[in-house]
Scaffold this motif. Structure first.
Motif, mmCIF file in Angstrom:
data_model
loop_
_atom_site.group_PDB
_atom_site.id
_atom_site.type_symbol
_atom_site.label_atom_id
_atom_site.label_comp_id
_atom_site.label_asym_id
_atom_site.label_seq_id
_atom_site.Cartn_x
_atom_site.Cartn_y
_atom_site.Cartn_z
ATOM 1 N N ASP A 1 0.988 -1.183 0.187
ATOM 2 C CA ASP A 1 0.064 0.087 -0.020
ATOM 3 C C ASP A 1 0.827 1.253 0.081
ATOM 4 O OD1 ASP A 1 1.030 -0.133 2.726
ATOM 5 O OD2 ASP A 1 -0.744 0.309 3.595
ATOM 6 N N PHE A 2 2.260 1.129 -0.467
ATOM 7 C CA PHE A 2 3.366 2.338 -0.351
ATOM 8 C C PHE A 2 2.584 3.572 -0.901
ATOM 9 C CE2 PHE A 2 4.784 0.540 -4.277
ATOM 10 C CZ PHE A 2 5.132 1.683 -4.895
ATOM 11 N N ALA A 3 1.921 3.331 -2.182
ATOM 12 C CA ALA A 3 1.534 4.475 -2.902
ATOM 13 C C ALA A 3 0.410 5.209 -2.490
ATOM 14 C CB ALA A 3 1.356 4.014 -4.451
ATOM 15 N N GLU A 4 -0.633 4.343 -2.077
ATOM 16 C CA GLU A 4 -1.774 4.804 -1.267
ATOM 17 C C GLU A 4 -1.479 5.479 -0.030
ATOM 18 O OE1 GLU A 4 -5.596 2.973 1.154
ATOM 19 O OE2 GLU A 4 -4.574 1.570 -0.412
ATOM 20 N N LYS A 5 -0.497 5.104 0.824
ATOM 21 C CA LYS A 5 -0.108 5.873 1.794
ATOM 22 C C LYS A 5 0.846 7.121 1.527
ATOM 23 C CE LYS A 5 -1.841 2.956 5.019
ATOM 24 N NZ LYS A 5 -3.150 3.564 5.578
ATOM 25 N N ALA A 6 1.530 7.049 0.584
ATOM 26 C CA ALA A 6 2.115 8.402 -0.059
ATOM 27 C C ALA A 6 1.109 9.208 -0.268
ATOM 28 C CB ALA A 6 3.049 7.919 -1.103
ATOM 29 N N ARG A 7 0.107 8.886 -0.954
ATOM 30 C CA ARG A 7 -0.912 9.905 -1.336
ATOM 31 C C ARG A 7 -1.527 10.635 -0.235
ATOM 32 N NH1 ARG A 7 -3.767 11.769 -5.338
ATOM 33 N NH2 ARG A 7 -5.912 12.405 -4.943
ATOM 34 N N GLU A 8 -1.855 9.552 0.754
ATOM 35 C CA GLU A 8 -2.428 10.149 2.125
ATOM 36 C C GLU A 8 -1.556 11.188 2.665
ATOM 37 O OE1 GLU A 8 -3.486 6.939 4.593
ATOM 38 O OE2 GLU A 8 -4.730 6.036 3.283
ATOM 39 N N ASN A 9 -0.379 11.124 2.772
ATOM 40 C CA ASN A 9 0.516 12.061 3.366
ATOM 41 C C ASN A 9 0.723 13.247 2.403
ATOM 42 O OD1 ASN A 9 0.679 10.279 5.398
ATOM 43 N ND2 ASN A 9 3.006 9.937 5.390
ATOM 44 N N ALA A 10 0.839 13.033 1.176
ATOM 45 C CA ALA A 10 0.894 14.298 0.249
ATOM 46 C C ALA A 10 -0.522 15.023 0.254
ATOM 47 C CB ALA A 10 0.986 13.689 -1.174
ATOM 48 N N LEU A 11 -1.500 14.228 0.401
ATOM 49 C CA LEU A 11 -2.764 15.049 0.766
ATOM 50 C C LEU A 11 -2.888 16.008 1.966
ATOM 51 C CD1 LEU A 11 -5.322 12.562 -0.820
ATOM 52 C CD2 LEU A 11 -4.787 14.572 -2.003
ATOM 53 N N LYS A 12 -2.364 15.448 2.856
ATOM 54 C CA LYS A 12 -2.238 16.240 4.164
ATOM 55 C C LYS A 12 -1.706 17.413 4.010
ATOM 56 C CE LYS A 12 -2.922 12.184 7.351
ATOM 57 N NZ LYS A 12 -2.142 11.130 8.118
ATOM 58 N N VAL A 13 -0.245 17.403 3.633
ATOM 59 C CA VAL A 13 0.480 18.560 3.365
ATOM 60 C C VAL A 13 -0.104 19.530 2.396
ATOM 61 C CG1 VAL A 13 2.824 19.139 2.485
ATOM 62 C CG2 VAL A 13 2.611 17.402 3.513
ATOM 63 N N ALA A 14 -0.767 19.163 1.188
ATOM 64 C CA ALA A 14 -1.346 19.824 0.170
ATOM 65 C C ALA A 14 -2.609 20.689 0.744
ATOM 66 C CB ALA A 14 -1.763 18.972 -0.866
ATOM 67 N N ALA A 15 -3.183 19.895 1.598
ATOM 68 C CA ALA A 15 -4.565 20.676 2.058
ATOM 69 C C ALA A 15 -3.970 21.650 3.041
ATOM 70 C CB ALA A 15 -5.330 19.604 2.995
ATOM 71 N N GLU A 16 -2.855 21.371 3.899
ATOM 72 C CA GLU A 16 -2.488 22.638 4.732
ATOM 73 C C GLU A 16 -1.898 23.804 3.799
ATOM 74 O OE1 GLU A 16 0.637 23.389 8.064
ATOM 75 O OE2 GLU A 16 0.527 21.520 7.455
ATOM 76 N N MET A 17 -1.289 23.365 2.485
ATOM 77 C CA MET A 17 -0.676 24.613 1.722
ATOM 78 C C MET A 17 -1.979 25.174 1.182
ATOM 79 S SD MET A 17 2.253 22.485 -0.232
ATOM 80 C CE MET A 17 3.872 22.391 0.458
ATOM 81 N N LYS A 18 -3.117 24.455 0.709
ATOM 82 C CA LYS A 18 -4.050 25.201 0.135
ATOM 83 C C LYS A 18 -4.764 26.166 1.149
ATOM 84 C CE LYS A 18 -8.377 24.062 -2.646
ATOM 85 N NZ LYS A 18 -9.091 23.030 -3.177
ATOM 86 N N GLU A 19 -5.008 25.805 2.441
ATOM 87 C CA GLU A 19 -5.300 26.770 3.341
ATOM 88 C C GLU A 19 -4.547 28.199 3.383
ATOM 89 O OE1 GLU A 19 -8.627 26.759 4.877
ATOM 90 O OE2 GLU A 19 -8.690 25.135 3.396
ATOM 91 N N ILE A 20 -3.368 27.787 3.500
ATOM 92 C CA ILE A 20 -2.240 28.998 3.703
ATOM 93 C C ILE A 20 -2.324 29.800 2.252
ATOM 94 C CG2 ILE A 20 0.177 29.635 3.684
ATOM 95 C CD1 ILE A 20 0.503 26.921 5.012
ATOM 96 N N LEU A 21 -2.430 28.998 1.241
ATOM 97 C CA LEU A 21 -2.833 29.990 -0.145
ATOM 98 C C LEU A 21 -4.130 30.926 -0.142
ATOM 99 C CD1 LEU A 21 -1.633 27.371 -2.717
ATOM 100 C CD2 LEU A 21 -0.325 29.484 -2.183
ATOM 101 N N LYS A 22 -4.898 30.085 0.519
ATOM 102 C CA LYS A 22 -6.360 31.109 0.614
ATOM 103 C C LYS A 22 -6.266 32.040 1.731
ATOM 104 C CE LYS A 22 -9.506 27.273 -0.425
ATOM 105 N NZ LYS A 22 -10.674 26.475 0.389
ATOM 106 N N LEU A 23 -5.422 31.933 2.539
ATOM 107 C CA LEU A 23 -5.360 33.006 3.804
ATOM 108 C C LEU A 23 -4.498 34.121 3.275
ATOM 109 C CD1 LEU A 23 -5.541 33.433 6.650
ATOM 110 C CD2 LEU A 23 -3.350 32.401 7.158
ATOM 111 N N ASN A 24 -3.486 33.763 2.292
ATOM 112 C CA ASN A 24 -2.626 34.653 1.758
ATOM 113 C C ASN A 24 -3.439 35.600 0.262
ATOM 114 O OD1 ASN A 24 0.219 35.295 3.124
ATOM 115 N ND2 ASN A 24 -0.496 33.150 3.120
ATOM 116 N N LYS A 25 -4.744 34.878 0.076
ATOM 117 C CA LYS A 25 -5.333 35.518 -1.151
ATOM 118 C C LYS A 25 -4.879 35.188 -2.383
ATOM 119 C CE LYS A 25 -8.122 38.863 1.287
ATOM 120 N NZ LYS A 25 -7.705 38.507 2.923
ATOM 121 N N LEU A 26 -4.067 34.092 -2.589
ATOM 122 C CA LEU A 26 -3.299 33.863 -3.773
ATOM 123 C C LEU A 26 -4.203 32.694 -4.451
ATOM 124 C CD1 LEU A 26 0.385 33.274 -2.445
ATOM 125 C CD2 LEU A 26 -0.617 35.262 -3.671
ATOM 126 N N ILE A 27 -5.111 32.085 -3.890
ATOM 127 C CA ILE A 27 -6.345 31.287 -4.777
ATOM 128 C C ILE A 27 -7.571 31.651 -4.258
ATOM 129 C CG2 ILE A 27 -4.600 29.495 -5.221
ATOM 130 C CD1 ILE A 27 -5.799 28.047 -2.827
#
Length: 277
Positions: free
Chosen positions: A251-277
């Motif tokens: 399940d290495f790819a599935e778990k890699a995706r899960e961790n990448a999604l967690k980081v990306a979700a935090e990044m998305k919120e930061i981008l929204k906070l900074n009005k970049l998206i």
């Protein structure tokens, strides 16, 4: 890929994640060792699992060079696979090259003409003539080492000029920023040195920064983003081990995706906070 294209991809994906392909054949799932090319088989699965939230991949060449010819073949296949299947991705050769001009020209040819990377990490210690050959390539980048995340950074990078109080890494930033532009030069700034980012942004407000050290090395994404983000995001935040080795099973790819999604979700919120998206 130019700055505007990179920023557009960041906005489209709501992420500034760079996934480090530090693929250690001793750590990949055992069942992959039966594949014709285990390293490429691993990379392919990681890339396909994370490409919708990653804007960049960064193979660390040491993990490929240690395998000799087979490793170089795996690297080339990995780059070609990303190019063909995920053409919006920015690909960085984490090679940390740095040598006299003629040799630097050969390195540039290897990474840009032969292997088709978008960027290569370069050490600035030998000065301008060791960097300039990389800058002759249109729409290609160098990523210059400025302030690294390892503890050895304190051996030299923080040395101060007694007359001015200027630190060595600050001198590197000020001098080297005259060699290239914001369209062909980025800088490596380690996430574990996030407290220095505000001062770095005073020197180079508009350059993109490649920021390793988030994840396994303990760097803070929120701190890096707070002090390092600019009007075009200006950050590629790298995570390697925390994503690609999230599991050593099938399940290495599935778990890699899960961790990448967690980081990306935090990044998305930061981008929204900074009005970049």
């Amino acid at each position: 890929m130019n700055t505007e294209q990179l920023f557009e991809n960041i906005k489209r994906k709501g992420s500034y994640l760079c996934v480090g392909l530090d693929t250690d054949i001793r750590k990949i799932p055992r069942y992959l060792l039966d594949a014709t090319d285990p390293v490429f088989a691993f990379n392919k699965e990681i890339v396909d699992a994370t490409a919708d939230v990653a804007v960049a991949y960064k193979p660390n060449l040491a993990f490929y060079e240690m395998l000799g010819v087979q490793g170089w073949s795996s690297l080339e296949k990995t780059v070609n696979y990303i190019r063909y299947n995920h053409p919006d991705i920015f690909i960085i050769a984490d090679a940390k090259r740095g040598d006299i001009g003629n040799t630097a020209s050969m390195y540039a040819r290897a990474f840009f003409d032969h292997l088709d990377f978008d960027a290569v990490t370069v050490a600035p210690y030998m000065g301008e003539d060791s960097v300039k050959p990389f800058l002759t390539y249109l729409d290609r980048w160098i990523v210059l080492l400025a302030l690294t995340s390892n503890k050895g950074a304190f051996d030299f990078q923080f040395m101060e000029d007694k007359a001015t109080g200027e630190k060595l890494f600050e001198k590197v930033l000020k001098t080297s920023s005259q060699w290239g532009t914001t369209e062909n030069m980025m800088y490596v700034v380690g996430a574990t040195k996030a407290e220095e980012l505000a001062g770095i942004r005073q020197i180079i407000p508009n350059h993109f920064l490649l920021v390793p050290g988030v994840g396994a090395q303990g760097g803070s994404l929120s701190e890096v983003s707070k002090y390092g983000m600019n009007e075009q995001c200006g950050l590629l935040v790298n995570s390697s081990r925390a994503i690609i080795y999230a599991s050593d099973g099938e399940d290495f790819a599935e778990k890699a995706r899960e961790n990448a999604l967690k980081v990306a979700a935090e990044m998305k919120e930061i981008l929204k906070l900074n009005k970049l998206i």
